[in-house]
Design an enzyme around this catalytic site. Sequence first.
Site, PDB file in Angstrom:
ATOM      1  N   LYS A  19     -11.066   2.891   0.697  1.00  0.00           N
ATOM      2  CA  LYS A  19     -10.135   3.409  -0.090  1.00  0.00           C
ATOM      3  C   LYS A  19      -9.636   2.060  -0.967  1.00  0.00           C
ATOM      4  CE  LYS A  19      -5.353   5.553   0.162  1.00  0.00           C
ATOM      5  NZ  LYS A  19      -4.320   5.926   1.004  1.00  0.00           N
ATOM      6  N   SER A  20      -9.373   0.968  -0.575  1.00  0.00           N
ATOM      7  CA  SER A  20      -9.014  -0.251  -1.322  1.00  0.00           C
ATOM      8  C   SER A  20      -9.880  -0.629  -2.490  1.00  0.00           C
ATOM      9  CB  SER A  20      -8.745  -1.563  -0.520  1.00  0.00           C
ATOM     10  OG  SER A  20      -7.692  -1.160   0.514  1.00  0.00           O
ATOM     11  N   ARG A  24      -9.793  -0.087  -6.680  1.00  0.00           N
ATOM     12  CA  ARG A  24     -10.052  -1.166  -7.581  1.00  0.00           C
ATOM     13  C   ARG A  24     -11.334  -1.011  -8.829  1.00  0.00           C
ATOM     14  NH1 ARG A  24      -7.226  -2.853  -3.276  1.00  0.00           N
ATOM     15  NH2 ARG A  24      -5.961  -4.517  -3.431  1.00  0.00           N
ATOM     16  N   GLY A  90       0.256   4.575  -3.093  1.00  0.00           N
ATOM     17  CA  GLY A  90       1.126   3.404  -2.994  1.00  0.00           C
ATOM     18  C   GLY A  90       0.309   2.027  -3.918  1.00  0.00           C
ATOM     19  N   GLN A 165      -1.147  -5.820  -2.451  1.00  0.00           N
ATOM     20  CA  GLN A 165      -1.000  -5.040  -3.493  1.00  0.00           C
ATOM     21  C   GLN A 165      -0.139  -5.954  -4.510  1.00  0.00           C
ATOM     22  OE1 GLN A 165       1.296  -1.751  -2.110  1.00  0.00           O
ATOM     23  NE2 GLN A 165      -0.639  -0.661  -1.132  1.00  0.00           N
ATOM     24  N   ASP A 315      -2.489  -1.377   8.196  1.00  0.00           N
ATOM     25  CA  ASP A 315      -2.746  -0.020   8.223  1.00  0.00           C
ATOM     26  C   ASP A 315      -3.262   0.471   9.521  1.00  0.00           C
ATOM     27  OD1 ASP A 315      -1.594   0.223   5.587  1.00  0.00           O
ATOM     28  OD2 ASP A 315      -3.747   0.026   4.850  1.00  0.00           O
ATOM     29  N   LYS A 342       5.631   1.670   4.396  1.00  0.00           N
ATOM     30  CA  LYS A 342       4.419   2.376   3.913  1.00  0.00           C
ATOM     31  C   LYS A 342       4.788   3.650   3.558  1.00  0.00           C
ATOM     32  CE  LYS A 342       1.033  -1.032   4.599  1.00  0.00           C
ATOM     33  NZ  LYS A 342       0.428  -1.316   3.572  1.00  0.00           N
ATOM     34  N   ARG A 346       6.314   3.803   9.715  1.00  0.00           N
ATOM     35  CA  ARG A 346       5.532   3.841  10.731  1.00  0.00           C
ATOM     36  C   ARG A 346       5.836   3.583  12.042  1.00  0.00           C
ATOM     37  NH1 ARG A 346       0.012   2.992   6.758  1.00  0.00           N
ATOM     38  NH2 ARG A 346      -0.098   5.249   6.140  1.00  0.00           N
ATOM     39  N   ARG A 389      -1.758   8.610   8.508  1.00  0.00           N
ATOM     40  CA  ARG A 389      -2.244   7.816   9.439  1.00  0.00           C
ATOM     41  C   ARG A 389      -1.484   8.282  10.795  1.00  0.00           C
ATOM     42  NH1 ARG A 389      -5.909   4.617   7.434  1.00  0.00           N
ATOM     43  NH2 ARG A 389      -5.583   3.770   5.059  1.00  0.00           N
TER      44      ARG A 389
END
Length: 434
Positions: A19-20, A24, A90, A165, A315, A342, A346, A389
């Site tokens: 995902k990250s 990008r 986010g 981030q 995460d 988050k 969480r 999650r």
Amino acid sequence: MTAHRSRALTGVVSAPGDKSMSHRALMLGSLAHGDTTIEGLLEGDDILATARAVQAFGATVQRTGDGSWRVEGRGGYRTPGGVIDCGNAGTGVRLLMGAAAGFDLSVTFDGDASLRKRPMKRVTDPLSDMGARFDWGGAEDRLPLTLHGGKLQAMVYRQPVASAQVKSAILLAGLNAAGETAVIEPEPSRDHTERMLRAFGVTVETVETVEGRVARLGGGQRLTGTHVAVPGDPSSAAFPLAAGLIVPGSAVTVEGVMLNPLRTGLFQTWIEMGANLTISNRRMAGGEEVGDVTARYSALKGIVVPPERAASMIDEYPILSATAAYAEGGTVMRGIGEMRVKESDRISLMAAGLAACGVKVDEETEGFIVAGALRVAGGATVRTAHDHRIAMSHLVLGLNAEEPVAVDDPGMIATSFPGFTELMQGLGASIERG
């Protein structure tokens, strides 16, 4: 969606694209000159929101096949025709603010109800120090907000808490700032931005100093379109692997998982807990080491997780706490206050969900302690607060619980792991809708 006690899980699956890196790849491709081709892109809701955003900023974005995309960048951003809706992403909104801040434009960012609750000043404050201006549409520190960019000055920013981030937003802004921008981290956070910027032709220096790790780059550098191969996401791979660890007789392999050392804190923690976790077929993909990870059912023991490891697995604490429920002894997780801001709080949600399933949990301000019970009663419907999650962690928990475990809102799973249910069912997991 409900998870029932399952027989042994077996099989070989592939992890969804990271995902990250997917965020990008789309952003840097849109900032570059020329074409960027991407393979293995995660096609979850968060990433699709970023794809729409960079297109609104002026790039051409085209899906060419399963996980295959082409981005034609024009070397900069223009004022979009409407509000940039980042949905639940986010990472997407914070990095896009950094990327857009360097251009002479005005843009309003917004998101869904969950994203509107997440703090933004951690990014807007340093960007303001560089010269960007922000108008808050509602409550200060929350979306929606309007960014006015352009004429930035480079800065040296010392992060109070390591955050990939925040670091990435500042570095992306620094691409179009006058001078050299540097970010100093107290603990190293994931370095995908630095690695991928180099692939697009940007000179980025990373050095270790007495103050911490420093990433720096000079403004005015040109990005050139390239090819990006996105490896499998270790955060997503964690769910089928966790199921393999806690369901008796299981052996689950996830192929092509990214093994960046700043992302494998969970694997290290599991091994310290006694997990039978092995890695084979190590190779390089997209500038990152990847491998095939196999998890076999294991007798886990509780440990104290080093707080300094948090940046490499922030995460993954929800799924770690679910596996800790089946460990012998307590698992202590501290220094993770970041989890409270988050997609949801969480810490609070995992503590409440585990407790509802009969697991003893001691919640603290900056963490929690899960007392392993070896057996989990289950029999609860868990509130997820629209957090993917939280939902996936409790569904995995339910695969060895004595009574079914249900989650109230599984729809948000698609933000990071489209196809989660089908993948788990293919391994033998008893998960059903309704």
